[in-house]
Design a protein around this motif. Structure first.
Motif, PDB file in Angstrom:
ATOM      1  N   PRO A  51       5.140   1.670 -36.556  1.00 46.57           N
ATOM      2  CA  PRO A  51       3.729   1.976 -36.815  1.00 46.57           C
ATOM      3  C   PRO A  51       2.779   1.096 -36.013  1.00 46.57           C
ATOM      4  CG  PRO A  51       4.960   1.886 -38.871  1.00 46.57           C
ATOM      5  CD  PRO A  51       5.864   1.365 -37.806  1.00 46.57           C
ATOM      6  N   ALA A  52       3.164  -0.156 -35.795  1.00 47.96           N
ATOM      7  CA  ALA A  52       2.320  -1.058 -35.007  1.00 47.96           C
ATOM      8  C   ALA A  52       2.277  -0.628 -33.544  1.00 47.96           C
ATOM      9  CB  ALA A  52       2.835  -2.494 -35.121  1.00 47.96           C
ATOM     10  N   ILE A  53       3.427  -0.191 -33.018  1.00 49.83           N
ATOM     11  CA  ILE A  53       3.465   0.295 -31.636  1.00 49.83           C
ATOM     12  C   ILE A  53       2.603   1.535 -31.496  1.00 49.83           C
ATOM     13  CG2 ILE A  53       4.927   1.135 -29.764  1.00 49.83           C
ATOM     14  CD1 ILE A  53       5.486  -1.737 -30.428  1.00 49.83           C
ATOM     15  N   ALA A  54       2.764   2.462 -32.421  1.00 42.51           N
ATOM     16  CA  ALA A  54       1.989   3.703 -32.376  1.00 42.51           C
ATOM     17  C   ALA A  54       0.496   3.403 -32.409  1.00 42.51           C
ATOM     18  CB  ALA A  54       2.376   4.610 -33.538  1.00 42.51           C
ATOM     19  N   SER A  55       0.103   2.489 -33.256  1.00 38.93           N
ATOM     20  CA  SER A  55      -1.310   2.128 -33.360  1.00 38.93           C
ATOM     21  C   SER A  55      -1.813   1.469 -32.075  1.00 38.93           C
ATOM     22  CB  SER A  55      -1.506   1.174 -34.545  1.00 38.93           C
ATOM     23  OG  SER A  55      -2.839   0.728 -34.630  1.00 38.93           O
ATOM     24  N   THR A  56      -0.952   0.705 -31.428  1.00 43.43           N
ATOM     25  CA  THR A  56      -1.338  -0.010 -30.208  1.00 43.43           C
ATOM     26  C   THR A  56      -1.609   0.944 -29.052  1.00 43.43           C
ATOM     27  OG1 THR A  56      -0.093  -1.988 -30.830  1.00 43.43           O
ATOM     28  CG2 THR A  56      -0.551  -1.697 -28.495  1.00 43.43           C
ATOM     29  N   LEU A  80      16.709  -5.208 -32.957  1.00 47.77           N
ATOM     30  CA  LEU A  80      16.159  -4.748 -34.231  1.00 47.77           C
ATOM     31  C   LEU A  80      17.290  -4.575 -35.250  1.00 47.77           C
ATOM     32  CD1 LEU A  80      13.604  -2.125 -32.875  1.00 47.77           C
ATOM     33  CD2 LEU A  80      13.138  -4.464 -33.617  1.00 47.77           C
ATOM     34  N   ALA A  81      17.087  -5.134 -36.424  1.00 46.64           N
ATOM     35  CA  ALA A  81      18.144  -5.161 -37.429  1.00 46.64           C
ATOM     36  C   ALA A  81      18.572  -3.769 -37.871  1.00 46.64           C
ATOM     37  CB  ALA A  81      17.682  -5.976 -38.639  1.00 46.64           C
ATOM     38  N   ASP A  82      17.632  -2.821 -37.895  1.00 48.00           N
ATOM     39  CA  ASP A  82      17.946  -1.488 -38.408  1.00 48.00           C
ATOM     40  C   ASP A  82      18.085  -0.429 -37.312  1.00 48.00           C
ATOM     41  OD1 ASP A  82      15.284  -1.704 -37.752  1.00 48.00           O
ATOM     42  OD2 ASP A  82      14.599  -0.348 -39.331  1.00 48.00           O
ATOM     43  N   ALA A  83      18.061  -0.832 -36.042  1.00 49.11           N
ATOM     44  CA  ALA A  83      18.154   0.133 -34.944  1.00 49.11           C
ATOM     45  C   ALA A  83      18.708  -0.565 -33.705  1.00 49.11           C
ATOM     46  CB  ALA A  83      16.783   0.727 -34.638  1.00 49.11           C
ATOM     47  N   PRO A  84      20.035  -0.605 -33.539  1.00 48.36           N
ATOM     48  CA  PRO A  84      20.643  -1.312 -32.402  1.00 48.36           C
ATOM     49  C   PRO A  84      20.133  -0.831 -31.045  1.00 48.36           C
ATOM     50  CG  PRO A  84      22.296  -0.775 -34.046  1.00 48.36           C
ATOM     51  CD  PRO A  84      21.046  -0.072 -34.471  1.00 48.36           C
ATOM     52  N   TRP A  85      19.872   0.481 -30.910  1.00 49.50           N
ATOM     53  CA  TRP A  85      19.276   1.054 -29.702  1.00 49.50           C
ATOM     54  C   TRP A  85      18.000   1.758 -30.133  1.00 49.50           C
ATOM     55  CZ3 TRP A  85      21.501   0.554 -24.820  1.00 49.50           C
ATOM     56  CH2 TRP A  85      22.795   0.035 -24.790  1.00 49.50           C
ATOM     57  N   HIS A  86      16.878   1.406 -29.473  1.00 46.09           N
ATOM     58  CA  HIS A  86      15.629   1.943 -30.026  1.00 46.09           C
ATOM     59  C   HIS A  86      14.537   2.087 -28.961  1.00 46.09           C
ATOM     60  CE1 HIS A  86      13.060   3.078 -33.304  1.00 46.09           C
ATOM     61  NE2 HIS A  86      12.145   2.203 -32.948  1.00 46.09           N
ATOM     62  N   LEU A  87      13.978   3.319 -28.892  1.00 45.30           N
ATOM     63  CA  LEU A  87      12.792   3.588 -28.076  1.00 45.30           C
ATOM     64  C   LEU A  87      11.651   3.959 -29.007  1.00 45.30           C
ATOM     65  CD1 LEU A  87      15.376   4.753 -26.218  1.00 45.30           C
ATOM     66  CD2 LEU A  87      13.471   5.343 -24.700  1.00 45.30           C
ATOM     67  N   ALA A  88      10.656   3.122 -29.062  1.00 48.28           N
ATOM     68  CA  ALA A  88       9.443   3.415 -29.823  1.00 48.28           C
ATOM     69  C   ALA A  88       8.408   3.898 -28.806  1.00 48.28           C
ATOM     70  CB  ALA A  88       8.952   2.177 -30.564  1.00 48.28           C
ATOM     71  N   TRP A  89       8.511   5.167 -28.446  1.00 44.46           N
ATOM     72  CA  TRP A  89       7.748   5.714 -27.326  1.00 44.46           C
ATOM     73  C   TRP A  89       6.971   6.943 -27.780  1.00 44.46           C
ATOM     74  CZ3 TRP A  89       7.886   2.855 -22.957  1.00 44.46           C
ATOM     75  CH2 TRP A  89       7.279   3.370 -21.799  1.00 44.46           C
ATOM     76  N   TRP A  90       5.683   6.975 -27.412  1.00 48.15           N
ATOM     77  CA  TRP A  90       4.831   8.091 -27.806  1.00 48.15           C
ATOM     78  C   TRP A  90       4.320   8.840 -26.572  1.00 48.15           C
ATOM     79  CZ3 TRP A  90       6.022   4.402 -31.099  1.00 48.15           C
ATOM     80  CH2 TRP A  90       6.156   4.745 -32.449  1.00 48.15           C
ATOM     81  N   LEU A  91       4.141  10.146 -26.724  1.00 51.16           N
ATOM     82  CA  LEU A  91       3.717  11.025 -25.645  1.00 51.16           C
ATOM     83  C   LEU A  91       2.334  11.588 -25.945  1.00 51.16           C
ATOM     84  CD1 LEU A  91       7.037  13.069 -25.297  1.00 51.16           C
ATOM     85  CD2 LEU A  91       6.451  10.874 -24.222  1.00 51.16           C
TER      86      LEU A  91
END
Length: 263
Positions: A51-56, A80-91
């Protein structure tokens, strides 16, 4: 190289840099914000971070006239403890890759399970490998981005560091077609054919219709001149205009790692 040509090329190169520099500044700001946020979190989790990334990134993705079509954070594997591979990417709405009904800003649906046949190890890609190696910002492309845009794209990424360790990257995608719309009017002010290339000599935009986007600009001496920029991942930029053996002038576009070639 005449003084008139050098002066004209210098001015155009500065204007090319002025198109890219605001994107760099934006990403640098995101980097600093994320580093402050993550420094205070002893066990960061995707569920809290996303949510912080999305807001940024949302304000820029939603801004009319933005060059950016996608942006976000890519985590180092296992960070990240709950996501070993993770893209927090918005289009953005301008991104035509797998558009969602109704348009608007949307989350990139990336496969994060290494056991899936559709999984792609992003740490093998240039936009990850070079910043990881150099510790600095990098401009990748033009390349066909099958992960986020499915079109010719330029991606800018910079490391996010916590406690001296790179924990991921923050960055943004730009469609090359959109960059061309902005850059070509600037290039056309020159009386000679002008081409903007990346550190590998690949064409970003050109007033010469025979110079295809993404193709290598094959001019004698160009690869050698760009070699230090390429080797450093763009962290080192040529500082002076130079004349190639065939007579073309090459001018660095600030510290963008791009160069202007006037033939």
């Amino acid at each position: 190289m005449t003084q008139a040509l050098a002066t004209g090329a210098d001015a155009i190169a500065l204007r090319v840099a002025a198109v890219i520099d605001p994107v760099f500044a934006l990403i640098d700001g995101w980097q600093q914000e994320l580093e402050r946020l993550l420094a205070d979190d002893p066990e960061p989790r995707a569920a809290d971070l996303d949510p912080a990334i999305a807001s940024t990134v949302a304000a820029e993705l939603d801004r009319a006239g933005t060059l950016i079509t996608g942006a976000g954070f890519v985590a180092a594997p296992g960070y990240l403890a709950d996501a070993p591979w993770h893209l927090a990417w918005w289009l953005s709405d301008a991104n035509t890759f797998r558009p969602a009904p109704g348009g608007g800003i949307r989350r990139l649906e990336a496969v994060s399970d290494p056991d899936s046949e559709a999984f792609r190890d992003y740490t093998t890609l240039e936009w990850w490998r070079v910043p990881e190696r150099t510790g600095t910002r990098h401009l990748t492309g033009p390349y066909v981005d099958y992960l986020c845009t499915d079109d010719y794209t330029v991606t800018v990424t910079t490391p996010v560091t916590v406690g001296g360790e790179m924990v991921g990257l923050v960055g943004a995608d730009m469609y090359v077609a959109r960059l061309e719309q902005v850059l070509l009017p600037v290039l056309r002010e020159a009386t000679q054919p002008c081409t903007v290339v990346n550190a590998s000599g690949r064409i970003v935009a050109s007033t010469d219709a025979h110079r295809a986007t993404g193709a290598l600009l094959r001019l004698e001496g160009l690869a050698e001149m760009l070699a230090p920029v390429r080797a450093s991942g763009g962290a080192v930029a040529p500082t002076d205009a130079a004349t190639l053996p065939g007579g073309a002038t090459v001018v660095p576009c600030g510290d963008t790692s791009l160069a202007l070639v006037v033939e």
